[in-house]
Design an enzyme around this catalytic site. Sequence first.
Site, PDB file in Angstrom:
ATOM      1  N   HIS A  18      21.457  43.929  12.980  1.00 42.94           N
ATOM      2  CA  HIS A  18      22.501  44.043  14.011  1.00 42.94           C
ATOM      3  C   HIS A  18      21.822  44.138  15.377  1.00 42.94           C
ATOM      4  O   HIS A  18      21.343  45.202  15.769  1.00 42.94           O
ATOM      5  CB  HIS A  18      23.378  45.276  13.771  1.00 42.94           C
ATOM      6  CG  HIS A  18      24.534  45.376  14.726  1.00 42.94           C
ATOM      7  ND1 HIS A  18      25.843  45.537  14.290  1.00 42.94           N
ATOM      8  CD2 HIS A  18      24.603  45.332  16.077  1.00 42.94           C
ATOM      9  CE1 HIS A  18      26.649  45.591  15.340  1.00 42.94           C
ATOM     10  NE2 HIS A  18      25.912  45.482  16.446  1.00 42.94           N
ATOM     11  N   HIS A  20      21.827  42.802  19.639  1.00 47.98           N
ATOM     12  CA  HIS A  20      22.388  42.094  20.801  1.00 47.98           C
ATOM     13  C   HIS A  20      21.232  41.555  21.638  1.00 47.98           C
ATOM     14  O   HIS A  20      20.431  42.340  22.152  1.00 47.98           O
ATOM     15  CB  HIS A  20      23.245  43.041  21.641  1.00 47.98           C
ATOM     16  CG  HIS A  20      24.417  43.577  20.880  1.00 47.98           C
ATOM     17  ND1 HIS A  20      25.637  42.926  20.838  1.00 47.98           N
ATOM     18  CD2 HIS A  20      24.543  44.669  20.093  1.00 47.98           C
ATOM     19  CE1 HIS A  20      26.464  43.614  20.067  1.00 47.98           C
ATOM     20  NE2 HIS A  20      25.833  44.672  19.597  1.00 47.98           N
ATOM     21  N   LYS A 104      31.685  38.245  12.463  1.00 48.73           N
ATOM     22  CA  LYS A 104      31.840  39.609  12.989  1.00 48.73           C
ATOM     23  C   LYS A 104      33.269  39.855  13.474  1.00 48.73           C
ATOM     24  O   LYS A 104      33.805  39.082  14.268  1.00 48.73           O
ATOM     25  CB  LYS A 104      30.861  39.800  14.157  1.00 48.73           C
ATOM     26  CG  LYS A 104      30.943  41.131  14.873  1.00 48.73           C
ATOM     27  CD  LYS A 104      30.292  42.256  14.077  1.00 48.73           C
ATOM     28  CE  LYS A 104      30.522  43.616  14.693  1.00 48.73           C
ATOM     29  NZ  LYS A 104      29.625  43.917  15.799  1.00 48.73           N
ATOM     30  N   HIS A 141      33.072  45.993  13.243  1.00 45.44           N
ATOM     31  CA  HIS A 141      32.976  47.130  14.168  1.00 45.44           C
ATOM     32  C   HIS A 141      34.129  48.057  13.764  1.00 45.44           C
ATOM     33  O   HIS A 141      35.278  47.784  14.080  1.00 45.44           O
ATOM     34  CB  HIS A 141      33.109  46.668  15.627  1.00 45.44           C
ATOM     35  CG  HIS A 141      32.958  47.800  16.590  1.00 45.44           C
ATOM     36  ND1 HIS A 141      31.887  47.926  17.442  1.00 45.44           N
ATOM     37  CD2 HIS A 141      33.733  48.894  16.809  1.00 45.44           C
ATOM     38  CE1 HIS A 141      32.017  49.037  18.141  1.00 45.44           C
ATOM     39  NE2 HIS A 141      33.132  49.638  17.785  1.00 45.44           N
ATOM     40  N   HIS A 179      26.872  49.835  12.216  1.00 47.62           N
ATOM     41  CA  HIS A 179      26.496  51.040  12.965  1.00 47.62           C
ATOM     42  C   HIS A 179      27.368  52.259  12.649  1.00 47.62           C
ATOM     43  O   HIS A 179      28.092  52.763  13.495  1.00 47.62           O
ATOM     44  CB  HIS A 179      26.468  50.786  14.480  1.00 47.62           C
ATOM     45  CG  HIS A 179      27.574  49.925  15.021  1.00 47.62           C
ATOM     46  ND1 HIS A 179      28.896  50.155  14.766  1.00 47.62           N
ATOM     47  CD2 HIS A 179      27.528  48.817  15.789  1.00 47.62           C
ATOM     48  CE1 HIS A 179      29.617  49.236  15.376  1.00 47.62           C
ATOM     49  NE2 HIS A 179      28.820  48.398  15.992  1.00 47.62           N
ATOM     50  N   ASP A 252      21.541  47.752  16.503  1.00 49.94           N
ATOM     51  CA  ASP A 252      22.560  47.701  17.557  1.00 49.94           C
ATOM     52  C   ASP A 252      21.925  47.907  18.933  1.00 49.94           C
ATOM     53  O   ASP A 252      22.536  48.489  19.828  1.00 49.94           O
ATOM     54  CB  ASP A 252      23.681  48.722  17.316  1.00 49.94           C
ATOM     55  CG  ASP A 252      24.897  48.439  18.202  1.00 49.94           C
ATOM     56  OD1 ASP A 252      25.055  47.300  18.677  1.00 49.94           O
ATOM     57  OD2 ASP A 252      25.686  49.390  18.428  1.00 49.94           O
TER      58      ASP A 252
HETATM   59  C1  NCD Z   1      27.488  46.747  22.139  1.00 53.97           C
HETATM   60  C2  NCD Z   1      27.173  45.795  23.307  1.00 53.97           C
HETATM   61  O1  NCD Z   1      26.814  46.269  24.373  1.00 53.97           O
HETATM   62  O2  NCD Z   1      27.247  44.565  23.116  1.00 53.97           O
HETATM   63  N1  NCD Z   1      27.667  48.068  22.654  1.00 53.97           N
HETATM   64  C3  NCD Z   1      27.550  49.218  21.962  1.00 53.97           C
HETATM   65  O3  NCD Z   1      27.834  50.276  22.518  1.00 53.97           O
HETATM   66  N2  NCD Z   1      27.119  49.252  20.726  1.00 53.97           N
HETATM   67  C4  NCD Z   1      28.674  46.256  21.398  1.00 53.97           C
HETATM   68  C5  NCD Z   1      28.849  46.913  20.046  1.00 53.97           C
HETATM   69  O4  NCD Z   1      28.110  46.654  19.102  1.00 53.97           O
HETATM   70  O5  NCD Z   1      29.768  47.738  19.909  1.00 53.97           O
HETATM   71 ZN    ZN Z   2      26.583  45.992  18.305  1.00 50.68          ZN
END
Ligand code: NCD
Ligand code: ZN
Length: 351
Positions: A18, A20, A104, A141, A179, A252
């Site tokens: 996971h 970003h 997702k 999520h 998460h 995450d």
């Molecule tokens: C994530 C993001 O910034 O893309 N933010 C977070 O607080 N985890 C999005 C997500 O996974 O919820």
């Molecule tokens: Zn995330």
Amino acid sequence: MPTISQDKITLRKGDDFHLHLRDGGAMQSVLPHTARSFARALVMPNLKPPITTVAEAEAYQKRILNALPERSVFCPLMSLYLTEKTTGDEIRRAKQSDSVHAVKLYPAGATTNSESGVRTLEALYPIFETMQEVDLPLLIHGEVVDRDVDIFDREKVFLDVGLLPLTKEFPELRIVLEHITTKNAVEFIEAAHPRVAATVTAHHLLLNRNALFEGGVRPHHFCLPILKRERDRESLVRAVTSQNPKFFAGTDSAPHAQHAKESACGCAGIYTAFGALELYCEVFDEAHALGALEAFTSEFGARFYGLPLNEEKISLVKKENPIPISYRMGDDFVVPLRAGGNLKWRLEERD
Ligand code: NCD
Ligand code: ZN
């Protein structure tokens, strides 16, 4: 088997299920952090606009591969962003593509860039039917977005009103609750059918909600789902060290520009990619469970997704490792977790 001494652990290179990465210059800056310690990562599709088709996912994957540092061997695994317009044909295309490994689901408005997400789960039941049929994992999520529900209860309520009916209706559908943050979620996953699993982040294993207000508001500890109580954190640590294949690593890591976090309305997301493996190692070490780390970072997730285990080995040594106060991220800066502090473990760099 990992080789472990008191101050060193050698293990199979793992995967971050996971992550970003964002896009453009920001991606170029953060990508080497993950590529250094993980062989693969499942890249989240919540760009602006989101990645909703296989063609977009393939193009995004190419941009990531092109941004990799020279000689870096790293495989981005792609995901699609589920919307109320997603078609069964797109799901079938995704299953057939080599790039896309999951879809997702963001409840609309639940988190960063989730405006195009889903309002009611029932409307998507035909899509879940197709995903179950072709065996494509659904990543969730897991929070309700109802403003009447206390922010600390949103995961728990989602388990009852969203996930339980879904797992009953689709007993063969592979689901990852992303998460997870609560004891309730740990217990739910343990009791659910074998195709239901969860990712756990390093920050939810290290911090409880007090970290949000240590001497003042701490925007760099704000993420969604929000940090929970100490008993929840302890339950997560027990889950990941219990060698239950339903719990595996997903950082995450969610980088935001420093000014977007340090603001009157700061974004959700914690940046951990710079040292995620070292942070996980710290958690397992402190729980006297280093022997369980390799399965969590390098085996259970790959098995869940039907991927081969990575062959490469990496070593971590127990040595303090200073964390900068910020990293460059495109034209901005990103503030890492524990900025200005230390990692307690250090990756042994190879030439
Ligand atoms: C994530 C993001 O910034 O893309 N933010 C977070 O607080 N985890 C999005 C997500 O996974 O919820
Ligand atoms: Zn995330």
